[in-house]
Design a protein around this motif. Structure first.
Motif, PDB file in Angstrom:
ATOM      1  N   TYR A  76      48.704  -6.205 -25.976  1.00 24.27           N
ATOM      2  CA  TYR A  76      47.725  -5.204 -25.554  1.00 24.27           C
ATOM      3  C   TYR A  76      47.797  -4.999 -24.035  1.00 24.27           C
ATOM      4  O   TYR A  76      47.855  -3.867 -23.540  1.00 24.27           O
ATOM      5  N   ALA A  77      47.842  -6.126 -23.299  1.00 22.59           N
ATOM      6  CA  ALA A  77      47.878  -6.050 -21.832  1.00 22.59           C
ATOM      7  C   ALA A  77      49.183  -5.410 -21.354  1.00 22.59           C
ATOM      8  O   ALA A  77      49.175  -4.558 -20.452  1.00 22.59           O
ATOM      9  N   LYS A 124      49.164  -1.720 -22.008  1.00 22.12           N
ATOM     10  CA  LYS A 124      48.271  -1.022 -21.069  1.00 22.12           C
ATOM     11  C   LYS A 124      48.979  -0.753 -19.738  1.00 22.12           C
ATOM     12  O   LYS A 124      48.935   0.356 -19.207  1.00 22.12           O
ATOM     13  N   ASP A 159      38.294  -1.481  -8.218  1.00 25.62           N
ATOM     14  CA  ASP A 159      38.564  -1.726  -9.627  1.00 25.62           C
ATOM     15  C   ASP A 159      38.247  -0.423 -10.344  1.00 25.62           C
ATOM     16  O   ASP A 159      37.135   0.109 -10.199  1.00 25.62           O
ATOM     17  N   VAL A 197      37.788   0.127 -13.349  1.00 24.45           N
ATOM     18  CA  VAL A 197      36.836  -0.004 -14.454  1.00 24.45           C
ATOM     19  C   VAL A 197      35.412  -0.219 -13.914  1.00 24.45           C
ATOM     20  O   VAL A 197      34.470   0.421 -14.346  1.00 24.45           O
ATOM     21  N   VAL A 242      47.394  -4.010 -13.395  1.00 24.72           N
ATOM     22  CA  VAL A 242      46.675  -3.852 -14.664  1.00 24.72           C
ATOM     23  C   VAL A 242      46.672  -5.234 -15.314  1.00 24.72           C
ATOM     24  O   VAL A 242      47.719  -5.770 -15.648  1.00 24.72           O
ATOM     25  N   HIS A 262      42.964  -2.704 -12.213  1.00 27.73           N
ATOM     26  CA  HIS A 262      42.414  -2.205 -13.483  1.00 27.73           C
ATOM     27  C   HIS A 262      42.224  -3.450 -14.350  1.00 27.73           C
ATOM     28  O   HIS A 262      43.152  -3.897 -15.016  1.00 27.73           O
ATOM     29  N   HIS A 263      41.064  -4.057 -14.269  1.00 29.65           N
ATOM     30  CA  HIS A 263      40.820  -5.259 -15.076  1.00 29.65           C
ATOM     31  C   HIS A 263      40.268  -4.823 -16.432  1.00 29.65           C
ATOM     32  O   HIS A 263      39.136  -4.360 -16.516  1.00 29.65           O
ATOM     33  N   HIS A 264      41.100  -4.987 -17.447  1.00 33.23           N
ATOM     34  CA  HIS A 264      40.692  -4.487 -18.765  1.00 33.23           C
ATOM     35  C   HIS A 264      40.051  -5.602 -19.603  1.00 33.23           C
ATOM     36  O   HIS A 264      40.207  -6.785 -19.314  1.00 33.23           O
ATOM     37  N   GLU A 265      39.363  -5.180 -20.656  1.00 36.24           N
ATOM     38  CA  GLU A 265      38.719  -6.149 -21.559  1.00 36.24           C
ATOM     39  C   GLU A 265      39.781  -6.976 -22.271  1.00 36.24           C
ATOM     40  O   GLU A 265      40.943  -6.566 -22.344  1.00 36.24           O
TER      41      GLU A 265
END
Ligand code: GLU
Length: 289
Positions: free
Chosen positions: A24-25, A28, A175, A177, A219, A246-249
């Motif tokens: 996923y990471a 992204k 960030d 997000v 990311v 971009h710190h994603h869930e």
């Protein structure tokens, strides 16, 4: 508007096989670069030779190729650049923002226990500053006696040296997000920049590499959000630009637990071996072209 100057990277540590969370990471970071017409880099963060293996690195390359990702060559392998990290650490020492720390983990825990209270950061109790306070004579005698030591960032000096104080300019980072962030490096405190055993650390190597590789957009998972508060201080000390973040869930399992490397059942290799197609996986992760 697309921005072909964008450079992203995926930077796994080969401490085990990749799982769905890594897929996923990686997807992204890859799609962000491709949507912008920019570049996608792969970096292998294998400085911790106690936990990393070249077999895992090979498996990572195979898994990412299976996912259909293409990256710029050559892949940067951190263990091949230890000299560069040591040189930059030397530069920071000259700037007077590092100090030797002779404490073992046990010493630190004992000190914290004795103090009866310990400020906590996102990575547990903060280093209580024991070795920052020892005299120069004691420092010299310990080094002379051959005591092993790590090098820690003297956060107070570092902050003063980059000119951030109540009357000075603010240190901020972006960030995408969560919006603009005022740096809060005190969340991590006097982090180790040069470990006793490996001669560098994650925080140091990642900042140097993002700088050398001219990464414009980091990311990565939100588990590393707080590390960025320290990374931007190190970037300022080294005169490096701070990328956008971009710190994603993070992906979780059905029970809401974060996916972890120890859970063998969900590695990409095991999924592939049990007949899952890349299309099925991408669909599940929301990345079917
Ligand atoms: N190597 C780190 C990890 O596998 C990621 C580092 C980063 O993206 O900054 O967790």
């Amino acid at each position: 508007m697309p921005d072909p100057a964008v450079v992203t990277r995926f930077a796994p540590s080969p401490t085990g096989h990749l799982h769905k969370g890594h897929a996923y990471a990686a997807l992204k970071a890859y799609h962000f670069a491709k949507e912008q017409g920019g570049k996608f880099l792969l970096r292998i963060e294998d400085i911790d030779f106690n936990r990393c293996s070249s077999d895992n690195t090979h498996q990572i390359l195979e898994d990412l190729a299976w996912l259909g990702l293409e990256w710029e060559e050559p892949v940067r392998i951190q263990s091949e650049h230890l000299q560069e990290y040591a040189q930059v650490a030397g530069q920071l020492e000259e700037q007077g923002v590092l100090y030797p720390c002779f404490c073992t983990r046990k010493d630190i825990l004992r000190e914290i226990e004795e103090a009866g209270r310990a400020p906590h950061g996102s990575e547990g109790p903060l280093y209580p500053g024991t070795c920052r306070r020892i005299s120069e004579d004691e420092r010299i005698s310990k080094i002379g006696a051959g005591d092993s030591y790590s090098l820690r960032l003297n956060l107070e000096k570092a902050i003063a040296s980059v000119g951030v104080n109540s009357s000075g300019p603010d240190l901020t980072w972006t960030d995408t997000v969560q919006g603009t962030q005022q740096a809060k490096p005190e969340k991590l405190g006097d982090v180790v920049l040069v470990r006793k055993d490996i001669g560098t650390s994650y925080h140091l190597a990642v900042v140097i590499d993002d700088g050398i590789q001219e990464v414009t957009d980091v990311v990565r998972g939100v588990d590393l959000f707080d590390s960025t508060h320290i990374h931007c201080v190190i970037q300022a000390l080294l005169g490096l630009p701070t990328p956008r973040y971009h710190h994603h869930e993070l992906l979780t399992d059905a029970g809401g637990r974060r996916l972890a490397k120890r859970d063998q059942a969900i590695t990409l290799k095991s999924l592939r071996d049990s007949g899952t197609s890349v299309q099925e996986l991408k669909k599940e992760l929301g990345y079917l072209e």
